[in-house]
Design an enzyme around this catalytic site. Sequence first.
Site, short mmCIF file in Angstrom:
data_model
loop_
_atom_site.label_atom_id
_atom_site.label_comp_id
_atom_site.label_asym_id
_atom_site.label_seq_id
_atom_site.Cartn_x
_atom_site.Cartn_y
_atom_site.Cartn_z
N SER A 11 -10.52 -5.68 9.95
CA SER A 11 -11.19 -6.90 10.40
C SER A 11 -10.41 -7.64 11.48
O SER A 11 -10.95 -8.53 12.14
CB SER A 11 -11.43 -7.84 9.22
N ASN A 87 -4.93 1.68 6.96
CA ASN A 87 -4.20 0.68 7.74
C ASN A 87 -3.95 -0.60 6.96
O ASN A 87 -3.08 -1.39 7.33
CB ASN A 87 -4.98 0.37 9.02
N TYR A 153 9.90 -3.18 1.76
CA TYR A 153 8.95 -2.71 2.78
C TYR A 153 9.42 -1.39 3.38
O TYR A 153 8.64 -0.43 3.50
CB TYR A 153 8.80 -3.78 3.85
N ALA A 155 11.49 0.83 2.15
CA ALA A 155 11.45 1.91 1.16
C ALA A 155 10.03 2.44 1.01
O ALA A 155 9.81 3.65 0.91
CB ALA A 155 11.98 1.41 -0.18
#
Length: 246
Positions: A11, A87, A153, A155
């Site tokens: 979005s 994503n 993050y 890892a």
Amino acid sequence: MKGCALVTGASRGLGAEIARRLARDGWAVAVNYLPDRADAEAVVASIVAAGGVAQAFRADVTDEAAVGGLVAAVEERFGPVGVLVPNATGPQPSIPSAELTWQDHLDQLVFFVKSPTLLMQAVLPGMRSLGGGRIVQIGSDLFERAAPGMAAYSAAKGAQISLTRTWARELGPSGITVNVVAPGWIPVERHAAIERSHFDAYLADVPLGRFGTPAEVADVVAFLASEASRFITGERITVNGGHVMD
């Protein structure tokens, strides 16, 4: 192989640009969103206005039942998913390692391990029916940079690379390629409140001397989704102007 393209978290930010880019290449695009319906509909409207085909699909892609429902709805509208771009992401707080909890790790793993796994499993039968497909994960060059405060993050992003390589081996016989596009810092809407000094410090280490754009990331995703990348799998392509080099 053809089918449609499913982009999660599409979005806004990178996801929105990836959706628009794939639509320009002729893919019918499923624009996944969770909280931002108006933004998702705006992305769809921009695709349709440019002559493309798209529809917004609301789903929490960290929830197993929701992922199954999402893929079923996409397939009913557009047919099997030929390109999957996991994503969607969540908050990425900076937390000193001495204060890190297991829940902090789980909060990152749910987006970069659980969600991609659920999505891959849900689209796999359709990709096999098409005789192949493309899975393009969105990574990060923070894995190399080892930025303080970003252990959970980083890892999770490391785990994402391992998933990609294992899936590439397992799914290759079905004609499915699996790769990672790893951007550097690409400023998007959620970075609006960051102080200018942080931008300047980052740019000082970028050989090309500028920030990348969402469109430049989307171009690489589009390449990996295309027939031109048919013999590339298990790879990680960093898009960061040389900020880190593998």
